[in-house]
Design a protein around this motif. Structure first.
Motif, PDB file in Angstrom:
ATOM      1  N   GLN A 172     -58.505  21.269 -70.793  1.00  0.00           N
ATOM      2  CA  GLN A 172     -59.601  22.398 -71.060  1.00  0.00           C
ATOM      3  C   GLN A 172     -59.591  22.973 -72.286  1.00  0.00           C
ATOM      4  O   GLN A 172     -58.554  23.240 -73.083  1.00  0.00           O
ATOM      5  N   LYS A 214     -67.711  13.747 -65.056  1.00  0.00           N
ATOM      6  CA  LYS A 214     -68.551  14.617 -64.314  1.00  0.00           C
ATOM      7  C   LYS A 214     -68.512  14.257 -62.719  1.00  0.00           C
ATOM      8  O   LYS A 214     -68.603  15.190 -61.885  1.00  0.00           O
ATOM      9  N   SER A 265     -60.805  22.091 -64.400  1.00  0.00           N
ATOM     10  CA  SER A 265     -61.782  23.250 -64.061  1.00  0.00           C
ATOM     11  C   SER A 265     -63.004  22.926 -64.238  1.00  0.00           C
ATOM     12  O   SER A 265     -63.710  21.921 -63.916  1.00  0.00           O
ATOM     13  N   THR A 266     -63.451  23.817 -64.946  1.00  0.00           N
ATOM     14  CA  THR A 266     -65.190  23.826 -65.402  1.00  0.00           C
ATOM     15  C   THR A 266     -65.388  22.999 -66.696  1.00  0.00           C
ATOM     16  O   THR A 266     -66.579  22.809 -66.875  1.00  0.00           O
ATOM     17  N   ASP A 267     -64.375  22.500 -67.099  1.00  0.00           N
ATOM     18  CA  ASP A 267     -64.520  21.565 -68.552  1.00  0.00           C
ATOM     19  C   ASP A 267     -64.531  20.233 -67.992  1.00  0.00           C
ATOM     20  O   ASP A 267     -63.521  19.592 -68.234  1.00  0.00           O
TER      21      ASP A 267
END
Length: 540
Positions: free
Chosen positions: A278, A316, A324-326
């Motif tokens: 991240q 993705k 996480s969101t990265d």
């Protein structure tokens, strides 16, 4: 501080931070750094007495100044309280306080991914869910073994020529290798020990442990030897059972490799299957090409060592839970793993299926990443060697074969040969998912760059070498060294600030028969402070 990060954020004043302190010292004091530092009044800095000071190539912004002052740049590892960082950076002897970021291996952690996203489907994805055909997210299910990988890549055809990696040493920068013939550290219980390990760093304990990263280093070593069975290995251990992996450990390991290469020409190759998950962990490393470790990687390449890095496991389709969101395009290849000079390796399986967690470009330091894909999800050291972690040492083993054929093979020759001969699975040309496609060892072996015949590149190679910021009317000179002298290189400075305007002048110095140094002077001729990128194109 230019950036505030998890590692360097000064919000919690009494928090102790692990840092890399970059200082300026008279050139004659480089070998006496520890004692000399005591005279510098480095308030609040607690040096790690066990860490050797590392001499650095200066940042582009400091190079000319240090040279004219007869000074050198050194890195010291240590700790400082968060609320003392600003005062420390105000010390005239201090160039910058950098984060000493923790790092982790790029094996795919199945359980953590599922716990983070309980609805995650780990069966192969349908075409609509995958950026390239059908994705493989089943990391625990092998699609063949090392012999199958060798046949798939055409390595067996190279073996038939008697090329098996003889005379080549690959440095495995990882969590340690348990080497055959070494006395293992108490508590070690590897499935097996690894042959062909001949040395490493730390110099007294190499080859004695690997459980800190759950024998991830044994996996990487096995995969290198699976492609280059006669190669030899260095164990460069940057994490252990009682020590967290950090970029400072990697910095020390790379310095050892550079010193070793200057002494006897080995290791010729360094494989790295680890990195950051991240950006928020340590942004000054993730996004700044001037971070000391990234500069040390460039120094290794300029010294003559071939360097490969795993792209990461934050693609993705089915990212590792640590991302996480990265995850996904533009949010998954950080720091040195995506530097323009290194070979950045994504992952496919032996069915030519894109692995859905393989990190996607653009990288933080180069929009044209990854470079290519290698093979993962096969039986090697484990039942299923996985992650871009496994793909990278497979590629390093292939490079070892190319290097045996052509001892003069450079980083850029190897990269060009592998990219130019890759099998494209995502349309024509480079793409941000698979790079140039899947490497083909046999075709690369027969490529003119691998065989030693220097010909013009079939198409330009472009990237960003450095970034800068100039106030109105300010002029500054950057330099970059170690470029192959037979290259035809064009330079341009591109403002990234609206209304920014710059002009530049390039001078070239023939540093040796084989290498050139470029001196690039940039002037802000506009009315606003301007950020810009120093871009280059290799035309042939």
């Amino acid at each position: 501080m230019a950036k505030k990060t998890k590692g360097m954020d000064q919000g919690n004043g009494d928090e102790i931070r692990d840092v890399l302190l970059e200082i300026r010292v008279p050139t004659g004091q480089r070998t006496l750094a520890t004692s000399f530092v005591q005279t510098m009044n480095l308030t609040g800095f607690i040096p790690n007495e066990d860490a050797i000071p590392i001499e650095m190539t200066p940042t582009s912004a400091m190079a000319a100044e240090l040279e004219s002052a007869g000074e050198a740049s050194l890195i010291l590892e240590g700790q400082v309280r968060a609320d003392q960082i600003e005062a420390l950076e105000a010390n005239p002897n201090v160039i910058k306080v950098w984060s000493n970021a923790p790092i982790e291996p790029f094996n795919f952690e199945l359980q953590e991914a599922v716990e983070t996203n309980p609805t995650l489907d780990l069966t192969p994805m349908a075409p609509g869910d995958c950026p390239v055909g059908t994705c493989d997210c089943a990391a625990s299910v092998p699609k063949g073994n090392l012999n199958d990988v060798a046949r798939y890549l055409g390595v067996n055809q190279i073996w038939a020529r008697g090329i098996r990696g003889n005379g080549i040493v690959v440095g495995v920068v990882d969590g340690g290798i348990t080497a055959t013939g070494r006395t293992l550290t108490p508590g070690e219980a590897p499935a097996r020990t690894i042959n062909n390990v001949i040395g490493g760093w730390p110099t007294t304990t190499w080859g004695t442990q690997g459980r800190g990263w759950s024998y991830h280093g044994n996996m990487c070593a096995t995969d290198v030897l699976g492609m280059a069975p006669d190669a030899r290995l260095y164990d460069l251990r940057i994490a252990g059972a009682s020590s967290t992996g950090t970029v400072s450990n990697a910095l020390q390991a790379f310095q050892w490799a550079i010193n070793q290469f200057r002494a006897n020409g080995t290791p010729q190759i360094l494989t790295n299957s680890w990195g950051m998950y991240q950006q928020s962990w340590y942004a000054d490393y993730c996004t700044n090409p001037e971070h000391p470790f990234t500069r040390k990687v460039v120094e290794a390449i300029n010294t003559g060592i071939i360097v490969l890095f795993a792209a990461g496991n934050c693609g993705k389709t089915c990212p590792d839970g640590r991302c996480s969101t990265d995850n996904g395009p533009g949010k998954s290849i950080w720091g040195a793993n995506g530097h323009p000079f290194v070979m950045t390796v994504g992952a496919v399986n032996t069915r030519s299926e894109f692995i859905g967690y393989s990190s996607q470009g653009p990288a933080a330091l180069d929009p044209y990443k990854p470079d290519f894909c290698s093979v993962s999800h096969f039986t090697g050291y484990f039942n299923s060697d996985n992650g871009t972690s496994a793909a990278t040492p497979i590629a390093a083993g292939v490079v070892a074969l190319l290097k045996q054929r052509n001892p003069r093979l450079s980083q850029f020759d190897a990269k060009a040969a592998l990219k130019d001969t890759a099998t494209d699975i995502a349309g024509t040309g480079w793409d941000a998912n698979t790079g140039s496609g899947i490497i083909n060892a046999w075709r690369a072996f027969n490529h003119h760059r691998a065989s030693g015949t220097v010909l013009p590149a079939p198409s330009p190679y472009v990237a960003t070498q450095f970034t800068g910021t100039l106030a109105p009317n300010q002029t500054h000179t950057w330099f970059t060294w170690g470029w192959p002298a037979h290259w035809h290189v064009l330079w341009s400075m591109m403002p990234t600030t609206n209304a920014g305007k710059v002009k530049w002048q390039v001078k070239v110095e023939r540093a040796s028969d084989a290498q050139a140094t470029y001196w690039i002077t940039v002037t802000n001729v506009g009315s606003v402070t301007t950020n810009f990128e120093g871009r280059y194109g290799v035309m042939g």
